[in-house]
Design a protein around this motif. Structure first.
Motif, PDB file in Angstrom:
ATOM      1  N   UNK A  34      25.414 124.591  54.430  1.00 53.88           N
ATOM      2  CA  UNK A  34      24.029 124.221  54.702  1.00 53.88           C
ATOM      3  C   UNK A  34      23.199 125.427  55.128  1.00 53.88           C
ATOM      4  N   UNK A  35      21.908 125.369  54.844  1.00 52.60           N
ATOM      5  CA  UNK A  35      21.003 126.462  55.206  1.00 52.60           C
ATOM      6  C   UNK A  35      20.039 126.075  56.313  1.00 52.60           C
ATOM      7  N   UNK A  36      19.791 124.777  56.473  1.00 50.45           N
ATOM      8  CA  UNK A  36      18.863 124.288  57.492  1.00 50.45           C
ATOM      9  C   UNK A  36      19.555 124.201  58.842  1.00 50.45           C
ATOM     10  N   UNK A  48      23.530 119.849  48.792  1.00 54.55           N
ATOM     11  CA  UNK A  48      24.496 120.896  49.138  1.00 54.55           C
ATOM     12  C   UNK A  48      25.713 120.296  49.832  1.00 54.55           C
ATOM     13  N   UNK A  49      25.453 119.325  50.700  1.00 52.60           N
ATOM     14  CA  UNK A  49      26.546 118.688  51.425  1.00 52.60           C
ATOM     15  C   UNK A  49      27.470 117.938  50.471  1.00 52.60           C
ATOM     16  N   UNK A  50      26.889 117.234  49.512  1.00 51.75           N
ATOM     17  CA  UNK A  50      27.688 116.500  48.527  1.00 51.75           C
ATOM     18  C   UNK A  50      28.571 117.457  47.729  1.00 51.75           C
ATOM     19  N   UNK A  51      27.999 118.592  47.312  1.00 54.18           N
ATOM     20  CA  UNK A  51      28.766 119.579  46.545  1.00 54.18           C
ATOM     21  C   UNK A  51      29.904 120.164  47.379  1.00 54.18           C
ATOM     22  N   UNK A  52      29.638 120.388  48.674  1.00 53.96           N
ATOM     23  CA  UNK A  52      30.671 120.948  49.551  1.00 53.96           C
ATOM     24  C   UNK A  52      31.816 119.962  49.739  1.00 53.96           C
ATOM     25  N   UNK A  53      31.489 118.673  49.867  1.00 55.75           N
ATOM     26  CA  UNK A  53      32.524 117.649  50.027  1.00 55.75           C
ATOM     27  C   UNK A  53      33.374 117.557  48.764  1.00 55.75           C
ATOM     28  N   UNK A  54      32.714 117.530  47.610  1.00 49.86           N
ATOM     29  CA  UNK A  54      33.442 117.406  46.345  1.00 49.86           C
ATOM     30  C   UNK A  54      34.284 118.638  46.039  1.00 49.86           C
ATOM     31  N   UNK A  92      16.770 113.893  56.775  1.00 49.03           N
ATOM     32  CA  UNK A  92      15.921 114.981  57.271  1.00 49.03           C
ATOM     33  C   UNK A  92      15.666 116.057  56.231  1.00 49.03           C
ATOM     34  N   UNK A  93      16.566 116.171  55.229  1.00 44.94           N
ATOM     35  CA  UNK A  93      16.410 117.220  54.213  1.00 44.94           C
ATOM     36  C   UNK A  93      17.192 116.829  52.954  1.00 44.94           C
ATOM     37  N   UNK A  94      16.548 116.172  51.979  1.00 46.55           N
ATOM     38  CA  UNK A  94      17.234 115.723  50.763  1.00 46.55           C
ATOM     39  C   UNK A  94      17.970 116.838  50.026  1.00 46.55           C
ATOM     40  N   UNK A  95      17.365 118.052  49.994  1.00 48.71           N
ATOM     41  CA  UNK A  95      18.020 119.146  49.269  1.00 48.71           C
ATOM     42  C   UNK A  95      19.308 119.576  49.955  1.00 48.71           C
ATOM     43  N   UNK A  96      19.338 119.452  51.300  1.00 50.50           N
ATOM     44  CA  UNK A  96      20.565 119.757  52.022  1.00 50.50           C
ATOM     45  C   UNK A  96      21.624 118.697  51.747  1.00 50.50           C
ATOM     46  N   UNK A  97      21.191 117.479  51.469  1.00 50.64           N
ATOM     47  CA  UNK A  97      22.123 116.420  51.102  1.00 50.64           C
ATOM     48  C   UNK A  97      22.862 116.762  49.826  1.00 50.64           C
ATOM     49  N   UNK A 156      18.615 122.468  61.392  1.00 48.51           N
ATOM     50  CA  UNK A 156      18.654 121.083  61.847  1.00 48.51           C
ATOM     51  C   UNK A 156      19.818 120.334  61.203  1.00 48.51           C
ATOM     52  N   UNK A 157      20.115 120.635  59.927  1.00 47.56           N
ATOM     53  CA  UNK A 157      21.250 119.997  59.253  1.00 47.56           C
ATOM     54  C   UNK A 157      22.562 120.501  59.838  1.00 47.56           C
ATOM     55  N   UNK A 158      22.623 121.780  60.172  1.00 43.51           N
ATOM     56  CA  UNK A 158      23.836 122.316  60.786  1.00 43.51           C
ATOM     57  C   UNK A 158      24.096 121.686  62.142  1.00 43.51           C
ATOM     58  N   UNK A 159      23.029 121.403  62.870  1.00 43.45           N
ATOM     59  CA  UNK A 159      23.188 120.747  64.165  1.00 43.45           C
ATOM     60  C   UNK A 159      23.800 119.358  64.003  1.00 43.45           C
ATOM     61  N   UNK A 160      23.428 118.689  62.905  1.00 46.08           N
ATOM     62  CA  UNK A 160      24.020 117.378  62.642  1.00 46.08           C
ATOM     63  C   UNK A 160      25.521 117.493  62.407  1.00 46.08           C
ATOM     64  N   UNK A 161      25.939 118.544  61.690  1.00 47.59           N
ATOM     65  CA  UNK A 161      27.374 118.760  61.466  1.00 47.59           C
ATOM     66  C   UNK A 161      28.065 119.018  62.798  1.00 47.59           C
ATOM     67  N   UNK A 162      27.430 119.821  63.660  1.00 49.01           N
ATOM     68  CA  UNK A 162      28.009 120.087  64.978  1.00 49.01           C
ATOM     69  C   UNK A 162      28.180 118.789  65.762  1.00 49.01           C
ATOM     70  N   UNK A 163      27.199 117.897  65.656  1.00 51.00           N
ATOM     71  CA  UNK A 163      27.301 116.613  66.344  1.00 51.00           C
ATOM     72  C   UNK A 163      28.418 115.760  65.746  1.00 51.00           C
ATOM     73  N   UNK A 164      28.544 115.803  64.431  1.00 51.53           N
ATOM     74  CA  UNK A 164      29.578 115.002  63.767  1.00 51.53           C
ATOM     75  C   UNK A 164      30.975 115.445  64.169  1.00 51.53           C
ATOM     76  N   UNK A 165      31.133 116.706  64.552  1.00 53.28           N
ATOM     77  CA  UNK A 165      32.442 117.207  64.958  1.00 53.28           C
ATOM     78  C   UNK A 165      32.894 116.604  66.282  1.00 53.28           C
ATOM     79  N   UNK A 166      31.933 116.056  67.044  1.00 58.69           N
ATOM     80  CA  UNK A 166      32.255 115.335  68.277  1.00 58.69           C
ATOM     81  C   UNK A 166      32.414 113.864  67.912  1.00 58.69           C
ATOM     82  N   UNK A 167      33.633 113.375  67.905  1.00 55.11           N
ATOM     83  CA  UNK A 167      33.894 112.013  67.453  1.00 55.11           C
ATOM     84  C   UNK A 167      33.206 110.958  68.310  1.00 55.11           C
TER      85      UNK A 167
END
Length: 303
Positions: A151-153, A192-198, A185-190, A155-166
């Motif tokens: 991710x480049x945003x 990137x996230x989908x591509x990273x998961x796949x 919050x950012x469709x284009x980041x979505x 705010x999106x990275x902060x969401x990943x940091x939050x997700x790491x806390x179960x």
């Protein structure tokens, strides 16, 4: 496992370099029957030797060379982030077909970076509860680190940091939850996230198998990866428990060399063949080592 896969690939006629990045507990050289070299990866980390090619030492196995991890600085054993990037770039320039990198245990950023940079990653676990728990923790840490780096945003990275806390307050419990929040919050980041998961497809090896139930563990881990992470892990095989392995270690040689017809050697060789079949020359591959430890092997464009 790293030593034996490297040896099996060399026996198949490939040019292979095995690298020990576990500078706190380097022992890859011992399993390959090499005395502790005077110069090792620790010299590259400390900037005493900038040329990795000067750290290469021959093994008794034709086609297989080693960069040991001996004589590490115990106070600061791992290189910083920018130095890791440089190291990985230099490894890809080596004139070989495979670079097998043996990693230490745990979820240190250096372990994650080494594991994630390769094109195929193999996580090796044993059929024991502690190993399974460690493997799950490793996969989870590697998975979220990959997503964050994609991710480049901020705010999106902060969401990943939050997700790491179960127990996060946003209620993000699964990658699908995270994807939904990022898209909001950012469709284009979505995208990137989908591509990273796949693109995250770790490979699984179950070591020291004694029963059919142990064999099924690999399928169970693969199922968990799909259910909870949404990723397609690949169960590439298992290795039977075999006393020949202990004998080989005592002889300081890979079991595929000392006991080529033993159960362990046969199954390790099969896994190595799968690595060879995973792509043509120019594609990179990773491989790890023991319980919840990891690593990678890189096949460049020439490894």
């Amino acid at each position: 496992v790293t030593a034996n896969l490297a040896a099996a690939l060399a026996q198949a006629g490939r040019r292979v370099v095995a690298v020990d990045t576990d500078l706190e507990g380097a022992n890859l050289h011992t399993v390959l029957g090499v005395g502790a070299p005077r110069a090792s990866l620790a010299d590259y980390v400390a900037k005493r030797e900038p040329d990795l090619r000067k750290l290469l030492v021959d093994t008794a196995i034709p086609g297989l060379r080693l960069i040991a991890g001996t004589h590490g600085h115990l106070g600061a054993p791992q290189p910083r982030s920018f130095r890791r990037v440089a190291l990985l770039g230099e490894l890809r320039k080596l004139p070989v077909d495979f670079v097998m990198v043996d990693l230490g245990a745990g979820t240190h950023p250096s372990v994650m970076d080494y594991f994630l940079v390769g094109d195929d990653g193999i996580l090796v676990l044993t059929p024991e509860p502690t190993s399974v728990e460690n493997a799950y923790s490793f996969l989870r840490a590697a998975f979220y680190r990959r997503l964050r780096l994609a991710l480049t945003s901020e705010s999106a990275r902060k969401l990943v940091n939050q997700a790491m806390d179960q127990g996060n307050e946003r209620g993000i419990r699964t990658p699908l939850d995270l994807l939904r929040e990022v898209r909001a919050i950012a469709p284009e980041e979505g995208l990137r996230l989908t591509a990273a998961i796949q693109g995250f497809r770790p490979r699984i090896v179950v070591n020291s198998v004694r029963s059919a139930e142990d064999v099924r563990l690999g399928f169970a881990v693969r199922s968990v990866c799909r259910k909870y992470f949404g990723i397609a892990a690949d169960y590439v095989g298992y290795v039977n428990h075999d006393d020949a392995v202990t004998q080989a270690i005592r002889q300081r040689r890979p079991v595929v060399v000392t006991h080529p017809h033993s159960d362990a050697a046969v199954y390790l060789t099969r896994i190595a063949r799968k690595l060879l079949q995973s792509g043509g020359p120019g594609r990179a591959t990773r491989a790890p080592r023991a319980t919840a430890q990891a690593g990678f092997a890189a096949r460049r464009p020439t490894a």
